[in-house]
Design a protein around this motif. Structure first.
Motif, PDB file in Angstrom:
ATOM      1  N   GLY A  79       0.816  -1.202   0.000  1.00 18.10           N
ATOM      2  CA  GLY A  79       0.000   0.000   0.000  1.00 18.10           C
ATOM      3  C   GLY A  79       0.849   1.252   0.000  1.00 18.10           C
ATOM      4  O   GLY A  79       2.081   1.199   0.062  1.00 18.10           O
ATOM      5  N   ARG A  80       0.180   2.388  -0.037  1.00 20.04           N
ATOM      6  CA  ARG A  80       0.888   3.671  -0.034  1.00 20.04           C
ATOM      7  C   ARG A  80       1.721   3.839   1.232  1.00 20.04           C
ATOM      8  O   ARG A  80       2.843   4.360   1.178  1.00 20.04           O
ATOM      9  N   SER A  81       1.198   3.383   2.368  1.00 14.89           N
ATOM     10  CA  SER A  81       1.933   3.511   3.630  1.00 14.89           C
ATOM     11  C   SER A  81       3.206   2.666   3.608  1.00 14.89           C
ATOM     12  O   SER A  81       4.242   3.069   4.150  1.00 14.89           O
ATOM     13  N   ASP A  82       3.135   1.463   2.981  1.00 14.38           N
ATOM     14  CA  ASP A  82       4.335   0.631   2.838  1.00 14.38           C
ATOM     15  C   ASP A  82       5.406   1.382   2.059  1.00 14.38           C
ATOM     16  O   ASP A  82       6.568   1.452   2.470  1.00 14.38           O
ATOM     17  N   GLU A 117      -9.540  -6.904  -0.999  1.00 15.10           N
ATOM     18  CA  GLU A 117     -10.585  -7.010   0.016  1.00 15.10           C
ATOM     19  C   GLU A 117      -9.999  -6.737   1.401  1.00 15.10           C
ATOM     20  O   GLU A 117      -8.938  -7.244   1.764  1.00 15.10           O
ATOM     21  N   GLY A 118     -10.696  -5.897   2.159  1.00 13.88           N
ATOM     22  CA  GLY A 118     -10.244  -5.562   3.501  1.00 13.88           C
ATOM     23  C   GLY A 118      -9.366  -4.330   3.557  1.00 13.88           C
ATOM     24  O   GLY A 118      -8.977  -3.898   4.647  1.00 13.88           O
ATOM     25  N   HIS A 119      -9.019  -3.762   2.377  1.00 19.74           N
ATOM     26  CA  HIS A 119      -8.207  -2.552   2.324  1.00 19.74           C
ATOM     27  C   HIS A 119      -9.032  -1.427   1.702  1.00 19.74           C
ATOM     28  O   HIS A 119      -9.563  -1.569   0.604  1.00 19.74           O
ATOM     29  N   ALA A 120      -9.118  -0.325   2.421  1.00 18.41           N
ATOM     30  CA  ALA A 120      -9.930   0.793   1.945  1.00 18.41           C
ATOM     31  C   ALA A 120      -9.325   1.449   0.706  1.00 18.41           C
ATOM     32  O   ALA A 120     -10.050   1.872  -0.197  1.00 18.41           O
ATOM     33  N   GLU A 121      -7.996   1.522   0.665  1.00 15.19           N
ATOM     34  CA  GLU A 121      -7.322   2.145  -0.460  1.00 15.19           C
ATOM     35  C   GLU A 121      -6.780   1.093  -1.421  1.00 15.19           C
ATOM     36  O   GLU A 121      -6.492  -0.040  -1.024  1.00 15.19           O
TER      37      GLU A 121
END
Length: 359
Positions: free
Chosen positions: A51-54, A97-101
């Motif tokens: 994800g973006r945070s990663d 699935e389970g990730h908003a972004e």
């Protein structure tokens, strides 16, 4: 990295066999094997998605390492938005699935690595011997006169690291400021005179009135031609609002353009990269007050600014300093033949198109 090398056993132990297998995959494997390994490395949360945070954590850690940010410093702020321009170059197309972004697919991250080669080099060298010349760690030493403040420069260390990722080792040692429009004046003739002092590869940076920053790496000296020239080492790049490098696609050889004092409309006077005449990937007219940028197949690149027509606000050019070449003013001898030592004069002749008459 430790979890990957130990095959996620979670026993806190690293065996010699673990290291051999990991290095075999990470350094000697096929391209797919290496990139799959690195993709897992970027998955900081180890949840199977990136994800973006990663990516933000990875970028911050990389820049901390490259620029020697000490533990305890606020590293996100110390990089002055550099993390954001690399994040803006990434695509997050995968719905999980389970990730908003949306997250990065493997295809997304391969595409990101292609336009941010410095990050790929860094992530691909973590098991090699740490030294200043390690791939992905090189930041050119920016040489400026004592009376010039670094605050006025477009080129920041983070930008230099980004551009250097597409270059070979000899071209990332030192870059010398040859021209800056705020210091030397917005003048094409001054630009010509200043870049003649180098004669080698150059890095051109432009900031336009829309705030976009972009430019090109010219692998060949700027010399007067009535057609495109150059080699496949040249490329163009984005810096702000996103950091991306666009290397030659092989579609054509329309790499560098440098025309001076031509009277034909079919030979526009100015400097440029890629595309075709009057539809360049990047072009600055000889008046230095206007130019354009279009998507082009030469570099498989998009328009580099908000619109295709550009109005330069700042123009900056850096010369790549070749190993063994030093400034005579500092008392050092410039090595080479007599012709090499008078390279400045020869380059000026080349730019006005009369070098051959002196041979």
């Amino acid at each position: 990295m430790f979890d990957l090398v130990t095959q996620k056993r979670n026993d806190g132990m690293l065996t010699f066999e673990d290291l051999v297998i990991a290095k075999g995959t990470y350094e000697k494997g096929s391209r797919d094997e290496i990139e799959q390994f690195t993709y897992q490395l970027v998955d900081v949360m180890a949840d199977g998605v990136v994800g973006r945070s990663d990516l933000e954590v990875v970028l911050t850690s990389m820049l901390d390492a490259v620029f020697n940010v000490e533990d305890g410093e606020h590293s996100v702020h110390s990089h002055h938005g550099v993390v954001d321009i690399f994040l803006n170059a990434a695509t997050f197309s995968e719905e999980v699935e389970g990730h908003a972004e949306k997250c990065m697919s493997f295809t997304d991250i391969r595409k990101w690595w292609s336009v941010v080669p410095s990050a790929r080099k860094f992530l691909g060298s973590l098991l090699t011997q740490p030294d200043p010349g390690r791939s992905g760690y090189q930041v050119p030493n920016l040489l400026i006169s004592d009376n010039i403040s670094s605050e006025v420069l477009l080129m920041k260390k983070g930008y230099a690291w980004h551009i250097a990722g597409a270059l070979s080792q000899p071209d990332v040692e030192e870059w010398k400021l040859l021209y800056h429009s705020s210091i030397h004046g917005l003048s094409f003739s001054t630009f010509l005179g200043n870049i003649s002092n180098g004669g080698g590869p150059t890095v051109l940076l432009i900031k336009d009135t829309d705030g976009y920053i972009y430019g090109g790496y010219a692998s060949q000296p700027w010399e007067k031609h009535s057609d495109f020239y150059g080699d496949m080492k040249s490329f163009i790049f984005h810096i702000y609002p996103q950091a991306s490098i666009y290397k030659p696609s092989g579609a054509n050889t329309n790499l560098q353009w440098f025309a001076v004092n031509f009277s034909s409309e079919s030979i526009p006077n100015g400097i440029g990269f890629g595309g075709r005449i009057n539809h360049f990937g990047l072009f600055l007219s000889a008046s230095f007050d206007q130019g354009h940028t279009f998507s082009c197949t030469t570099f498989d690149s998009p328009c580099l600014s908000k619109t295709s027509r550009i109005c330069p606000e700042v123009i900056e050019c850096w010369g790549v300093v070749a190993n063994g070449i030093h400034d005579e003013k500092n008392g050092n001898v410039i090595e080479g033949t007599v012709l090499d030592r008078f390279k400045e004069d020869r380059n000026m002749l080349n730019m006005v198109g009369i070098a051959n008459s002196s041979e």
